[in-house]
Write a protein that holds these residues in place. Structure first.
Motif, PDB file in Angstrom:
ATOM      1  N   ASN D  40       0.825  -1.226   0.000  1.00 20.52           N
ATOM      2  CA  ASN D  40       0.000   0.000   0.000  1.00 20.52           C
ATOM      3  C   ASN D  40       0.853   1.268   0.000  1.00 20.52           C
ATOM      4  O   ASN D  40       0.331   2.358   0.223  1.00 20.52           O
ATOM      5  N   ASN D  41       2.139   1.134  -0.244  1.00 20.15           N
ATOM      6  CA  ASN D  41       3.034   2.307  -0.257  1.00 20.15           C
ATOM      7  C   ASN D  41       2.940   3.117   1.027  1.00 20.15           C
ATOM      8  O   ASN D  41       2.898   4.350   1.004  1.00 20.15           O
ATOM      9  N   CYS D  42       2.900   2.431   2.126  1.00 16.19           N
ATOM     10  CA  CYS D  42       2.699   3.069   3.421  1.00 16.19           C
ATOM     11  C   CYS D  42       3.659   4.226   3.677  1.00 16.19           C
ATOM     12  O   CYS D  42       3.245   5.332   4.013  1.00 16.19           O
ATOM     13  N   VAL D  43       4.948   3.972   3.522  1.00 14.85           N
ATOM     14  CA  VAL D  43       5.923   4.994   3.925  1.00 14.85           C
ATOM     15  C   VAL D  43       5.826   6.241   3.047  1.00 14.85           C
ATOM     16  O   VAL D  43       5.826   7.375   3.552  1.00 14.85           O
ATOM     17  N   SER D  44       5.697   6.041   1.745  1.00 14.57           N
ATOM     18  CA  SER D  44       5.612   7.241   0.903  1.00 14.57           C
ATOM     19  C   SER D  44       4.293   7.985   1.138  1.00 14.57           C
ATOM     20  O   SER D  44       4.238   9.221   1.064  1.00 14.57           O
ATOM     21  N   GLU D 100      15.894   5.179  16.438  1.00 14.38           N
ATOM     22  CA  GLU D 100      15.868   6.565  15.932  1.00 14.38           C
ATOM     23  C   GLU D 100      14.715   6.736  14.947  1.00 14.38           C
ATOM     24  O   GLU D 100      14.221   5.773  14.363  1.00 14.38           O
ATOM     25  N   PHE D 101      14.304   7.992  14.758  1.00 16.76           N
ATOM     26  CA  PHE D 101      13.289   8.318  13.758  1.00 16.76           C
ATOM     27  C   PHE D 101      13.790   7.923  12.369  1.00 16.76           C
ATOM     28  O   PHE D 101      14.944   8.180  12.019  1.00 16.76           O
ATOM     29  N   HIS D 102      12.922   7.292  11.575  1.00 12.93           N
ATOM     30  CA  HIS D 102      13.192   7.141  10.151  1.00 12.93           C
ATOM     31  C   HIS D 102      13.526   8.533   9.612  1.00 12.93           C
ATOM     32  O   HIS D 102      12.870   9.510   9.971  1.00 12.93           O
ATOM     33  N   PRO D 103      14.526   8.628   8.734  1.00 10.09           N
ATOM     34  CA  PRO D 103      15.002   9.972   8.326  1.00 10.09           C
ATOM     35  C   PRO D 103      13.930  10.864   7.702  1.00 10.09           C
ATOM     36  O   PRO D 103      14.052  12.100   7.777  1.00 10.09           O
ATOM     37  N   ASP D 104      12.901  10.292   7.118  1.00 13.35           N
ATOM     38  CA  ASP D 104      11.845  11.133   6.532  1.00 13.35           C
ATOM     39  C   ASP D 104      10.891  11.703   7.575  1.00 13.35           C
ATOM     40  O   ASP D 104      10.028  12.524   7.238  1.00 13.35           O
ATOM     41  N   ILE D 143      -1.430   8.808  11.174  1.00 12.60           N
ATOM     42  CA  ILE D 143      -0.643   7.955  10.279  1.00 12.60           C
ATOM     43  C   ILE D 143       0.411   7.221  11.109  1.00 12.60           C
ATOM     44  O   ILE D 143       0.743   7.656  12.215  1.00 12.60           O
ATOM     45  N   GLY D 144       0.910   6.103  10.582  1.00 14.91           N
ATOM     46  CA  GLY D 144       2.004   5.421  11.268  1.00 14.91           C
ATOM     47  C   GLY D 144       1.718   3.962  11.531  1.00 14.91           C
ATOM     48  O   GLY D 144       0.836   3.352  10.940  1.00 14.91           O
ATOM     49  N   LEU D 145       2.441   3.403  12.491  1.00 17.50           N
ATOM     50  CA  LEU D 145       2.486   1.960  12.699  1.00 17.50           C
ATOM     51  C   LEU D 145       2.159   1.600  14.157  1.00 17.50           C
ATOM     52  O   LEU D 145       2.356   2.445  15.027  1.00 17.50           O
ATOM     53  N   ILE D 146       1.835   0.336  14.401  1.00 18.53           N
ATOM     54  CA  ILE D 146       1.273  -0.735  13.617  1.00 18.53           C
ATOM     55  C   ILE D 146      -0.240  -0.620  13.712  1.00 18.53           C
ATOM     56  O   ILE D 146      -0.781  -0.334  14.773  1.00 18.53           O
ATOM     57  N   ALA D 147      -0.921  -0.937  12.624  1.00 17.06           N
ATOM     58  CA  ALA D 147      -2.350  -0.660  12.562  1.00 17.06           C
ATOM     59  C   ALA D 147      -3.139  -1.229  13.744  1.00 17.06           C
ATOM     60  O   ALA D 147      -3.893  -0.506  14.399  1.00 17.06           O
ATOM     61  N   HIS D 148      -2.957  -2.504  14.042  1.00 14.70           N
ATOM     62  CA  HIS D 148      -3.855  -3.114  15.040  1.00 14.70           C
ATOM     63  C   HIS D 148      -3.333  -2.995  16.473  1.00 14.70           C
ATOM     64  O   HIS D 148      -4.032  -3.386  17.404  1.00 14.70           O
TER      65      HIS D 148
END
Lengths: 208, 208, 208, 208
Positions: D40-44, D100-104, D143-148
């Motif tokens: 689902n192109n989550c990160v972008s 650490e935070f993902h760089p984006d 937005i973000g992780l993990i859905a459940h």
């Protein structure tokens, strides 16, 4: 005084514990409150603020102490001194006149009465914070009893939870002048954005 | 199964929403729950767990959803979908039979009924956490309705607030098997320390 | 004095705000606290209580005020007076000596430091309640600063949330004797189960 | 789709757990998330929503899970299964790249990072509710992780606490399609006012 200004969409009066036991002739705690309450016309000032708020169509909220019911505390392993006193004195006993709203402060239709609180803060273990958020309220105008217990506790919690607070200094009372002084002059200035008179607050509400 | 062991001084059953509207013939939501509830004998299992707990002298707690009253939601600026549904359906309407306890789950004297909750978690905006702490409870045995809404919400909150939880998997029900599966198999294993059958839990309580 | 008795498995000391800015020579607020703190030997009493607790293997908890960081308050729409003061004075500035633990109160390995609190109560908007529950604690022995702000706020919250509290009256300090009196004699007796001296509390801990 | 409309003064995006361990190549949990997240192109999509919000000058909030530190759990008497897993796996280990935070998703100056949460909800035992109130926020775009787990937990808490929520359905991911389905289709529709695509949400933010 001229700087007192409210935003109608985010402001609400919060009436704390207007029980007969506190502010009516014949109430269990009235003899201990009467001197301070009559000296500053506490009850009539509370009415003035409430009426001004209703006229301005501000939504009114009530924070009411737990009404005593048999069996409330018997099984608790842990108890605070103020709860032990409420247990012994059966203050605001459920089903009795003392546990009813003083007739001048009976909630009108459409006004919100939060769940009863077990200790002193109207916010602790109740839906008060939720109800305020559901109505978009961020600023509170606080009146009611007792200054150094439930009023101060509720004002401290309000500040901790992110609300701005006005305390109406002559629309509250206490068991002694020293307790009033501790609440109004020592502690609440740290947590209340404004501590003002009924006259000032009613004028500000009237300008809305 | 043999590993299920409770400490009597810190364990309590928590009964969630045993309203007529949910689990009695004629209740508003019963037609939607009946298939799952009858397939796993939910109600009789709930009774078994409750009786075992009472026999073992565990203190029983109840988390009850807000009973609908006119005017509850009209003035809210913000509302969740599940609250909008409760408003439309007038579930657990105050003063009606549907908003009463199912007769098998009427609280006995000395049992604790937490304040009504406004959304799904028995903990949110209520005194449930306080009452559990006042009684020294750290471990909960959860039964009741609905698995993926109020039960899961209360179990999630319990874990967030530091409690250990047993969910009795055949003493809860839902609108569909898929919802039961989501609650019991996908989500609650992260938050409930034990998900066990009535038979297992009753045996463990009986060993106390 | 002889009645002070603790249960080791559910009791913990809570040290409030032992920052250099409060209780070290050269701290930003120390000049305002020094008179009261030296009159009652606050700091050495705090050390005595902490040492007694460590010797008795009680688990130690710390409630620390938010350390000032640039940008903390600039975007807030709502702010309490005490937060505005913290902003102006940059008390406990992050990365500075004033925002470090006084050397006598550096947490030892295995001790628990709760998340920083934004106002006065160590419980509000932090994980303190969770950490206490995770460790099964129900009774707190409170020492630290400032009596009528963070100490009283934390004690009030502790009572609201169901904890029993001992305040060590000569292991806290304030800006004035009047403020100490308001906290120790007017307000906290309603919320703290015991207000006792270091000597009494150390003796009770030593008896564990 | 055309009905999605936000009020700029009360709306904010909430980014949940954008850690390298979750969404970066080489992260501890990435191999388990990758299939769903790439489908689902989550990160972008998360980047698109974040950029749209920054362009519209919405204030961005981050809810970050507790970073593992040695000693965190060893002394707990009570622990939830998901916490035991975090302990064993040392997810988001403090001081490591995975924590650490993902760089984006590195917070920009002026953005608000709430205190780390210990279980799944970004609200539980943190200052997230306070920070949102201090900024006058009533509506969240999640937005973000993990859905459940963390996303659903945070959305459930948001609803319980009075917020309105949009979940961006293709800007979250999970370990399996079934878990995504449980979160997005079974549970969150009860608590999130809107569950929409990145395209829809970005358009609505762009219209502000």
């Amino acid at each position: 005084m001229s700087t007192l200004a409210y935003d109608k969409t985010i402001t609400a009066p919060l009436v704390i514990d207007p029980y007969n036991d506190f502010i009516s002739e014949g109430g269990k705690a009235w003899p201990r409150i009467q001197a301070v309450a009559e000296a500053n016309n506490c009850v009539s000032h509370m009415v003035e603020v409430l009426n001004a708020a209703r006229t301005a169509k501000l939504r009114v909220f009530y924070a009411m102490h737990h009404r005593y019911r048999p069996g409330d505390y018997e099984t608790w392993r842990y108890i605070a001194p103020i709860q032990r006193m409420a247990w012994q004195r059966r203050t605001f006993e459920h089903g009795t006149w003392g546990g009813e709203f003083h007739p001048d402060f009976v909630p009108a239709p459409g006004e919100t009465v939060a769940q009863e609180h077990w200790c002193s803060s109207g916010f602790a273990n109740t839906d008060l914070d939720l109800q305020l958020k559901k109505h978009g309220i961020h600023q509170l105008i606080v009146i009611g009893l007792i200054a150094h217990t439930c009023v101060e506790a509720t004002v401290r919690y309000a500040a901790e939870l992110g609300y701005e607070v006005t305390v109406v200094r002559d629309a509250t009372a206490d068991y002694s002048d020293e307790m009033m002084h501790a609440a109004l002059d020592i502690n609440m200035p740290n947590y209340a954005n404004v501590i003002a008179s009924t006259e000032e607050v009613v004028a500000a509400i009237g300008a809305l």
